[in-house]
Scaffold this active site. Structure first.
Site, PDB file in Angstrom:
ATOM      1  N   ASP A 196       0.929   4.081   1.360  1.00 57.71           N
ATOM      2  CA  ASP A 196       0.780   5.417   0.785  1.00 57.71           C
ATOM      3  C   ASP A 196      -0.314   5.379  -0.277  1.00 57.71           C
ATOM      4  OD1 ASP A 196       2.255   3.979  -1.108  1.00 57.71           O
ATOM      5  OD2 ASP A 196       3.543   5.673  -1.649  1.00 57.71           O
ATOM      6  N   SER A 253       7.271   0.249  -1.443  1.00 55.58           N
ATOM      7  CA  SER A 253       5.870   0.543  -1.723  1.00 55.58           C
ATOM      8  C   SER A 253       5.121  -0.653  -2.295  1.00 55.58           C
ATOM      9  CB  SER A 253       5.782   1.766  -2.644  1.00 55.58           C
ATOM     10  OG  SER A 253       4.484   2.273  -2.716  1.00 55.58           O
TER      11      SER A 253
END
EC number: 5.4.2.10
Length: 434
Positions: A233, A91
């Site tokens: 995300d 991420s």
């Protein structure tokens, strides 16, 4: 054995997250699932970990479909056609990190019970190794990105705004520029070529890392700017004046537009500003542990309309329980079409917030928090679902160990004199670290 943090399995490659561990995760998962879909972000170590996962999955008899380099929300949406989804990503973490995140078909990350089952199975070597004739098959699917785009385009109105987009050399480069163009936007891209070294900026889309985006929005006279992290995300924004929009502000703005006049339930983590409570007056605000999986669990449990985290994770349950920075970008285009982002920000109540972090070895976090709790409990009402949050007369303070890094974080917010609250907590943490 503890492998999962607040955002899946994550750590430094070949030290904390190794091919051997990935193989074991694959074996355990493949022993319990017949089909899986797997994707990865651009980081250099991702193909290595992906290969190990695929080896484990197929060795246990699971059929695997590879979708290549995609964003995490794209992978989570693709999981709807399989028994589970597997994403190789760290991420927003730097290049030396890698991770594994697991998804259910409804887009919900594996919950605590599922995570514990995997940890126990690895520790006890409770997995299958099938005979040669039962080894799982491997296939490839190149339609995952297009399918995700089609979903979003069916839910969001077109707009002719000018948008500057900074994908941070992450997986968002594969989808967001093309989606916004198809929605009618004039898109000016920055760092929109995937590169696992993340040469342009740190993958985390925070104020400090987005100086180029802020300048570009003003220089190109854009309506606003958008930034992603490594796997998209997350999504953060810059208004038309080049000002960074805080995560709490975006959380409140999305909440108002999702709830509308009907109000409803909104789920947020414990480190969320009281601004959200005040701006969404009439809506029920539920607080959870920090981590998108816990916010998603809360959304599902309480039937919430929407939920999110100030870190940039926005969850819209009508499409998925996965944080979707791609849909959030398109949704923000739709919102800004009606009113400038700076004008929306001007409607929000303003409170002073201060955040900080201090190094703390993972094995020392529990002892540290016990010491901190003893000092903070007498000061006000305590919420201890994740760290220690204390409600004070003038605001609140949260001391919380990071779920992804060897750090302890302090967040303080107040109507006035926030420095005093923060420094009080800082002193307590520093003394506990000695």
């Amino acid at each position: 054995m503890k492998l999962f943090g607040s955002s899946g399995i994550r750590g430094i490659v070949n030290k904390e997250v190794t091919p051997e561990l990935a193989l074991q995760v694959g074996l355990v998962l493949g022993s319990r699932k017949k089909t899986a879909v797997i994707g990865r972000d651009p980081r250099v170590s991702a193909p290595m970990i992906e290969h190990a996962l695929v080896a484990g999955l197929t060795a246990a008899g699971c059929d695997v479909t590879k979708v290549g380099m995609v964003t995490t929300p794209t992978l989570a949406y693709a999981a709807r056609e399989y028994e589970c989804g597997v994403m190789v990503t760290a991420s927003h973490n730097p290049s030396e990190y890698v991770g594994i995140k697991l998804w259910n078909p409804d887009g919900m990350a594996f919950d605590s019970a599922q995570q514990e089952e995997i940890e126990d199975a690895i520790e006890n070597e409770n997995f299958l190794r099938v005979t040669w004739d039962l080894i799982g098959k491997v296939a490839e699917n190149g339609n995952a990105i297009r399918d995700h785009m089609d979903l979003i385009e069916g839910l969001v109105r077109d707009s002719k705004l000018r948008v500057v987009l900074d994908c941070g050399c992450g997986a968002g480069s594969t989808i967001t520029p093309y989606l916004l163009q198809e929605l009618g936007c004039q898109v000016i891209t920055l760092n929109s070529q995937p590169d696992g070294h993340f040469p342009a900026r740190n993958p985390e889309p925070n104020d400090q890392n987005l100086s180029l985006l802020k300048k570009a929005v003003v220089a190109f006279e854009a309506d606003f700017g958008i930034a992603h992290d490594g796997d998209a995300d997350r999504m953060m924004a810059v208004d038309e004046k080049g000002n960074f929009v805080s995560g709490d502000e975006l959380l409140a703005i999305f909440g108002r537009f999702e709830c509308g006049d009907e109000k409803g339930t909104v789920v947020v983590p414990v480190d969320t500003s009281m601004m959200v409570d005040d701006y969404l007056e009439g809506s029920e605000i539920i607080r959870t542990r920090v981590g998108d999986v816990y916010v998603a669990e809360g959304i599902k449990q309480y039937g919430a309309i929407y939920g999110g985290e100030p870190s940039g994770s926005w969850i819209f349950p009508k499409i998925s329980y996965c944080p979707d920075g791609i849909y959030a970008a398109a949704k923000l285009v739709e919102i800004v079409r009606e009113k400038k982002l700076s004008e929306l920000r001007a409607e929000l109540p303003v409170y002073a917030t201060k955040r900080g972090a201090f190094p703390c070895a993972n094995e020392k976090k529990a002892e540290l928090m016990e010491k901190v709790k003893t000092k903070l409990e007498p000061l006000g009402k305590v919420l201890d679902i994740d760290g220690i949050r204390v409600e004070l007369e003038n605001g609140w303070v949260l001391v919380r160990p990071s779920g992804t890094e060897a750090k302890v974080r302090i967040t303080a917010e107040a109507r006035e004199k926030v420095d005093e609250i923060y420094e009080m907590a800082e002193k307590i943490v520093k003394e506990a670290l000695k």
